[in-house]
Design a protein around this motif. Structure first.
Motif, PDB file in Angstrom:
ATOM      1  N   MET B  99       0.929  -1.117   0.016  1.00 45.16           N
ATOM      2  CA  MET B  99       0.349  -0.045  -0.257  1.00 45.16           C
ATOM      3  C   MET B  99       0.401   1.503   0.500  1.00 45.16           C
ATOM      4  O   MET B  99       0.548   2.147  -0.819  1.00 45.16           O
ATOM      5  N   PRO B 100       2.059   1.526   1.329  1.00 46.44           N
ATOM      6  CA  PRO B 100       2.101   2.572   0.907  1.00 46.44           C
ATOM      7  C   PRO B 100       3.343   2.501  -0.409  1.00 46.44           C
ATOM      8  O   PRO B 100       3.621   4.137  -1.010  1.00 46.44           O
ATOM      9  N   THR B 102       2.028   1.784  -3.511  1.00 49.18           N
ATOM     10  CA  THR B 102       1.582   2.011  -4.679  1.00 49.18           C
ATOM     11  C   THR B 102       0.884   3.349  -4.398  1.00 49.18           C
ATOM     12  O   THR B 102       0.585   4.381  -5.652  1.00 49.18           O
ATOM     13  N   VAL B 103       0.945   4.217  -3.102  1.00 48.12           N
ATOM     14  CA  VAL B 103       0.105   5.190  -2.953  1.00 48.12           C
ATOM     15  C   VAL B 103       1.694   6.526  -3.811  1.00 48.12           C
ATOM     16  O   VAL B 103       0.575   7.502  -4.282  1.00 48.12           O
ATOM     17  N   ARG B 105       3.217   5.481  -6.414  1.00 51.87           N
ATOM     18  CA  ARG B 105       3.124   5.390  -7.617  1.00 51.87           C
ATOM     19  C   ARG B 105       4.320   5.015  -7.858  1.00 51.87           C
ATOM     20  O   ARG B 105       4.796   5.149  -9.206  1.00 51.87           O
TER      21      ARG B 105
END
Ligand SMILES: Nc1ncnc2c1ncn2[C@@H]1O[C@H](COP(=O)(O)OP(=O)(O)OP(=O)(O)O)[C@@H](O)[C@H]1O
Ligand SMILES: [Mg+2]
Lengths: 567, 346
Positions: B99-100, B102-103, B105
């Motif tokens: 998650m961290p 993918t945020v 990018r």
């Protein structure tokens, strides 16, 4: 062998179970039997399938099916799409006073809401004159509009409750990961509140597919087939079609039952079981930015305008003199304020208001006495396992109109047609399921050690329920009862079917039981109908709803919290 | 070595309640720092200010030489392990850890390599498609750790990371935490109220009490030279005896309490010439050692010993205190005998 505790817990659900079997399940089966009965030329009953054949020859059926379809799909779709942002904005702005205002239109009698819209959308005398001089009631989208206006707040409430229940550590984890704004909403919040989203969707589907009251009200100013749906067709077939109509109505009701059963199974599945996890979409290109408060305010104000405009118009109308009501172009702010409408509606409407008050009170108490012990028993003692709560949700997802024909038989057989008592014993079929469901969720969050302590003190299940639990569940019960009262207060189909005169104003020998919903919904567009009187009566009919919202304003989001507490 | 993490003049109040007040706190690079304190002492508050979840009323937070006080959490180069893990229940192990990233990018391939690297380090290979609730507590903890580490933060923050686990897993994970920190060479700040955990893990320990820093130092310093009575007693394993209860020991008299660690007293059935006589109340056998509880001058003392030498419950025994290891306290603070010596000040 059953322990005495189990036996007592079972006895607590029995009244509700028996009631639902007689008034919920029996009518469903009876409808099915009726579909095969039709009269021959001599008027005696023959068995066959002619009702099925004839029902599909009804004029305008395609349009009616299309409308039903439209209401069932468009309403939930638009509702959810509008409710998610609204709930998000409400949470972002975190102003406690906003929620109760937003909720207004979901907690008033459907008939009153419909009347507001009919007034407002009138292209010559209504506010519509200033927007576009067209008559929206030539199209079923007018009903979609009213339905959305009525149900959006409830959908919003369910989603908002879900959002508020996201634990702070999840919010902070998202913050640490750098997830904010829309991105966080899509990637964390919405998946997290999936149970609430599903419940909201299914409730809106049920709501849309049942649509009845706005059609009843709007038919006065619309062409008959433009807005009618199956619910309404079934009612009008029965109302006007004698024994032939009854058989065909039964066919339609059976179809609705089957469809609703499908929806019900979906509802039960989704509400009670963890749904399968689906693959996540990546939301790489969603803006990872908090919505500016100003933007949130802007949209919330738009929503508020949508929700409050019909209320304002109604209130303005209720204080206008007749000449200002019918003037073209319409007067917005009355130049002379008159209370004539209120005086007249109180005098003329008195018997209707009295009936509604007594019937709603009676229903609320009946529901309380039957429903509260059952809710407690299934929530705390798991009585009937999933079966009982499934039955509750099933009956809840059946359209009210399908109970009508068999129930007339029941009420007639005990001599209670056109009486308060007749309505009081029939109303719980559509009031009780939702109240049991609310109380079930309420008791699920109730500290368990309370009845364990009571049990240790030697109290039976009855003892701990009546002497401990009931005393401590005052807030949950009072809000639920008030809600039950409001549903009963807004009922339309049953009083239309089971009552045919107003109360005779004789308290020793009461007869007649037509309700305020009939007074409001039935007078519009009829004979010498009086706008001022009608709008005043409509305003008065809002009082219980406003009281409910006022009393429940602090805990309202907790009572509609679904999914999380279940199972 | 340069200082990797600093806090200066931090004050945090909730309403009128002072939750944290510290003048200066610095941790070097690659340090395993432990914040130790009783419940309500402000540990979590300290960590949350470091993480950017709470903003201080005054003061500044400096990470890697850069003032980050005004930066949001995700721009601070910190990873946080929550006490209850705070994994996203609707995401798989893989998605939780990723998650961290993918945020931020990164490309999918890049993310994949890194997640698998960490899965490997955390011994979670094969679990990546499970959901959090299908994992054991220890596994969940490691997922939380992996998620905190994925962006290679300069500082790893952990709030009581072991307190939700049972005793055995706790000891295993304790070693594991330290190894991981060493392997990755990052600065860790670990909050706990468990002194044993603090001693076992910390390169540097900071003791907090009632919103204030009591002492900061290496475990050795803190253990042998506690600055205050509170620090000494909170670290445990010590007997504190009020001076009024003691006979003349032939040392200075200007102290209120004497502290002696449980292994610095020896017991003997032969009372010899000692004035210190206690009665054995209870003997606990720990497998390799005994803890003997005694009644002495109306208080209770505990003594750790390797063999009992015939001591039984209810026997009267002589106490022999190793006078070179005692600590003396006055007004709640330790008298620094290193400088002054045991003899009364002249
Ligand atoms: N949001 C808040 N509002 C009000 N008071 C708070 C808040 N957060 C913490 N406090 C108070 O600040 C003090 C320190 O809290 P903190 O959570 O930092 O303690 P802690 O050392 O982590 O304790 P524990 O070991 O119990 O977790 C406590 O007395 C607590 O009640
Ligand atoms: Mg804490």
């Amino acid at each position: 062998m059953k322990s005495p505790n189990k036996r007592q817990a079972t006895i607590l659900v029995l009244p509700a179970l028996i009631y639902l079997l007689i008034f919920g399940i029996y009518p469903m089966l009876q409808n099915f039997v009726l579909t095969f009965q039709s009269p021959d030329i001599n008027g005696s009953i023959v068995w066959g399938i002619s009702n099925y054949i004839n029902a599909f020859k009804i004029y305008g059926l395609t349009q009616i099916f299309y409308n039903t379809f439209l209401y069932t799909l468009a309403v939930p779709l638009v509702d959810i799409l509008l409710a998610i942002p609204l709930a998000t904005f409400l949470k972002r702005l975190n102003k406690p006073y906003l929620l109760p205002i937003v909720l207004l239109s979901s907690f008033i009698p459907l008939v009153t809401g419909a009347v507001m819209w009919v007034f407002m959308l009138n292209p010559t005398n209504g506010f519509m004159y200033y927007i576009a001089k067209v008559d929206l009631f030539t199209s079923p989208w007018s009903i979609v509009l009213i339905d959305i206006w009525t149900s959006l707040p409830l959908a919003t409430l369910i989603i908002y409750s879900g959002l508020k229940a996201i634990p702070p550590h999840i919010e902070e984890a998202a913050h640490m990961d750098g997830l904010i704004g829309t991105r966080k909403l899509l990637q964390v919040d919405l998946p997290y509140i999936k149970p609430s989203l599903l419940s909201a969707t299914v409730l809106m589907v049920i709501f849309g597919s049942f649509t009845f009251d706005p059609i009843y009200v709007a038919l006065s100013s619309s062409s008959p087939f433009a807005i009618m749906d199956i619910s309404y067709l079934a009612y009008s077939l029965y109302e006007t079609g004698g024994i032939i109509g009854q058989g065909q109505a039964a066919v339609l009701m059976t179809i609705m039952t089957v469809v609703s059963t499908g929806i019900a199974i979906l509802f039960v599945r989704l509400s009670l079981r963890e749904s399968a996890r689906s693959r996540k979409i990546r939301f790489k290109f969603m803006p990872n930015r908090e919505i500016p408060r100003k933007v949130a305010w802007f949209f919330v104000l738009l929503y508020l305008a949508f929700i409050l405009l019909p209320f304002s118009w109604l209130v303005l109308e209720s204080f206008k003199t007749l000449s200002e009501i019918i003037s073209i172009p319409p007067v917005i702010i009355p130049s002379v304020v008159t209370l004539a409408g209120y005086f007249r509606s109180i005098t003329v409407g008195q018997p209707y208001f009295i009936s509604s008050l007594i019937v709603s009170l009676g229903t609320a108490f009946l529901v309380f006495f039957i429903g509260a012990p059952a809710a407690y028993s299934i929530s705390r003692h798991r009585t009937g396992g999933l079966k009982f709560i499934s039955l509750i949700l099933f009956v809840y997802s059946l359209p009210t109109v399908i109970f009508m024909i068999p129930m007339i038989g029941i009420i007639k057989s005990v001599g209670l047609l056109n009486s308060w008592l007749g309505l009081i014993i029939s109303y719980p079929v559509f009031v009780m399921p939702i109240t049991i469901w609310m109380l079930y969720n309420f008791y699920s969050t109730f500290p368990k050690h309370l009845d364990e302590a009571a049990n240790m003190d030697g109290m039976s299940v009855y003892g701990s329920f009546y002497r401990v639990i009931l005393r401590l569940s005052g807030d949950g019960i009072s809000v639920t009862l008030l809600y039950a009262f409001i549903i009963a207060w807004g009922a339309l189909i049953f009083p239309l079917a089971f009552a045919y005169t107003p109360f005779n104003m004789n308290f020793l020998f009461p007869s007649g039981a037509q309700t305020v919903t009939i007074f409001i919904g039935g007078t519009i567009g009829h004979e010498a109908f009086n706008y001022g009187e009608l709008s005043a009566a409509s305003v008065i009919s809002l009082i219980p709803s406003i009281l409910l919202i006022y009393f429940a304003r602090k805990r309202i989001d907790k009572l509609w919290r679904v999914g999380g507490t279940v199972g | 070595m340069s200082s990797q993490f600093e806090m200066h003049n931090i004050r945090k109040t909730f309403g009128k309640f002072l939750a944290l007040s510290l003048d200066n706190l610095e941790f070097d690079q690659k340090t395993y720092a432990v914040i130790l304190g009783p419940s309500g002492s402000g540990k979590t508050t300290l960590l949350r200010i470091a993480a950017g979840l709470e903003s201080p009323d005054t003061g500044s937070v400096v990470i890697g030489g850069k003032d980050v006080t005004a930066l949001p959490s995700w721009k601070r180069s910190v990873g946080l392990v929550f006490q209850n893990y705070a994994l996203y229940p609707h995401l798989t192990v893989y998605e939780n850890i990723a998650m961290p990233m993918t945020v931020a990018r990164y490309t999918n391939d890049y993310i994949k390599t890194h997640v698998h690297e960490l899965l490997d380090v955390m011994e979670l290979e094969g679990q990546e498609n499970k959901y959090p609730k299908q994992l054991s507590g220890g596994q969940q903890q490691r997922v939380a750790l992996a998620r905190a580490l994925i962006k290679k933060p300069a500082i790893l923050l952990m709030d009581e990371p072991l307190s939700n686990l049972d005793a055995r897993v706790r000891i295993d994970l304790r070693d594991y935490l330290k190894e991981t920190q060493r392997k990755l060479g990052i600065t860790a700040i670990h909050v706990t109220h468990d002194q044993e955990e603090a001693m076992a893990l910390g390169d540097q320990i900071v003791i907090l009490n009632k919103a204030l820093v009591i002492q900061s130092g290496t475990p050795g310093e803190i253990y042998s030279k506690p600055k205050t009575l509170f620090a000494a007693s909170f670290l445990g394993g010590i007997n504190l005896i009020s001076s009024e209860l003691l006979p003349d020991l032939g040392i200075r008299k200007d102290f209120d309490a004497l502290g002696v660690r449980i292994q610095d007293i020896s017991l003997s059935m032969e009372k010899g010439n000692t004035d210190l006589i206690g009665k054995v109340i209870n003997i606990q056998y720990l497998g390799y050692q005994y803890i003997v509880t005694l009644e002495f001058a109306g208080t209770r003392l505990r003594v750790r010993t390797d063999n009992l030498n015939g001591i039984t419950e209810n026997s009267e025994v002589g106490l022999f205190i190793d006078m070179t290891k005692i600590m003396l306290f006055r007004d709640g603070n330790r008298i620094p005998i290193e400088e002054e010596g045991l003899e009364s000040p002249a």
